[in-house]
Write an enzyme that holds these catalytic residues in place. Structure first.
Site, PDB file in Angstrom:
ATOM      1  N   GLN A  39       0.843  -1.197   0.000  1.00 44.25           N
ATOM      2  CA  GLN A  39       0.000   0.000   0.000  1.00 44.25           C
ATOM      3  C   GLN A  39       0.879   1.248   0.000  1.00 44.25           C
ATOM      4  OE1 GLN A  39      -3.155   0.056   2.878  1.00 44.25           O
ATOM      5  NE2 GLN A  39      -3.893   2.013   2.152  1.00 44.25           N
ATOM      6  N   PHE A  40       1.193   1.730  -1.203  1.00 43.43           N
ATOM      7  CA  PHE A  40       2.053   2.905  -1.331  1.00 43.43           C
ATOM      8  C   PHE A  40       1.414   4.150  -0.728  1.00 43.43           C
ATOM      9  CE2 PHE A  40      -0.592   3.680  -4.993  1.00 43.43           C
ATOM     10  CZ  PHE A  40      -0.584   5.060  -5.156  1.00 43.43           C
ATOM     11  N   THR A  41       0.087   4.169  -0.597  1.00 37.80           N
ATOM     12  CA  THR A  41      -0.584   5.363  -0.079  1.00 37.80           C
ATOM     13  C   THR A  41      -0.244   5.643   1.386  1.00 37.80           C
ATOM     14  OG1 THR A  41      -2.596   4.130   0.458  1.00 37.80           O
ATOM     15  CG2 THR A  41      -2.487   5.189  -1.723  1.00 37.80           C
TER      16      THR A  41
END
Length: 149
Positions: A78-80
């Site tokens: 989850q890069f966010t």
């Protein structure tokens, strides 16, 4: 490296209407990678998560870890988690690693956790995923390898 860790009764990841990973009784780990992450951060994060004492003992006190319980871990990229919302209205992802580097670190993290003998399920890197979980507690923890929080 950042992680959101949720104790769950059950969890699954679906991609294109197919379940690609699922667990019962364990931890769901949403993992974000930044460009400066190294083997040091991988080992620290894997060790920390495996040994977090966030499972209850017979007296209801959080005294047991996932490693103690022999539980399962569902790991989802989850890069966010590196979204910076301090300025403007659109998050900046400048601290997030580029996809090629992030995938390599994500895969190494998964391998590091597997070395411990825990059962591991995963999502698919960069896929559009539907994640379902029943949060147990609820218990949710935030970890940052730079110890920002």
């Amino acid at each position: 490296m950042r992680a959101v860790i949720q104790r769950s009764k059950e969890a699954s990841v679906t991609v294109a209407n197919n379940i690609v990973g699922e667990i019962e009784h364990g931890l769901v780990v949403f993992l974000g990678v930044q460009a400066s992450d190294t083997e040091k951060e991988i080992k620290w994060m894997a060790e920390k998560i495996r040994h977090l004492r966030i499972f209850e003992d017979d007296e209801g006190k959080m005294n047991h870890s996932l490693q103690d319980r022999g539980g399962k871990m569902l790991i989802v990229s989850q890069f966010t988690l590196y979204g910076d919302c301090r300025k403007g209205r659109r998050p900046s992802y400048s601290q997030a690693a580029n996809p090629e580097f992030a995938k390599r670190i994500y895969d190494l993290f998964i391998e590091e956790v597997k070395k411990s003998g825990l059962e591991v399920a995963t999502g698919i890197f960069q896929a559009d995923m539907d994640v379902q979980l029943i949060n147990d507690g609820p218990v949710t923890m935030l970890l940052d390898s730079e110890k920002i929080f």
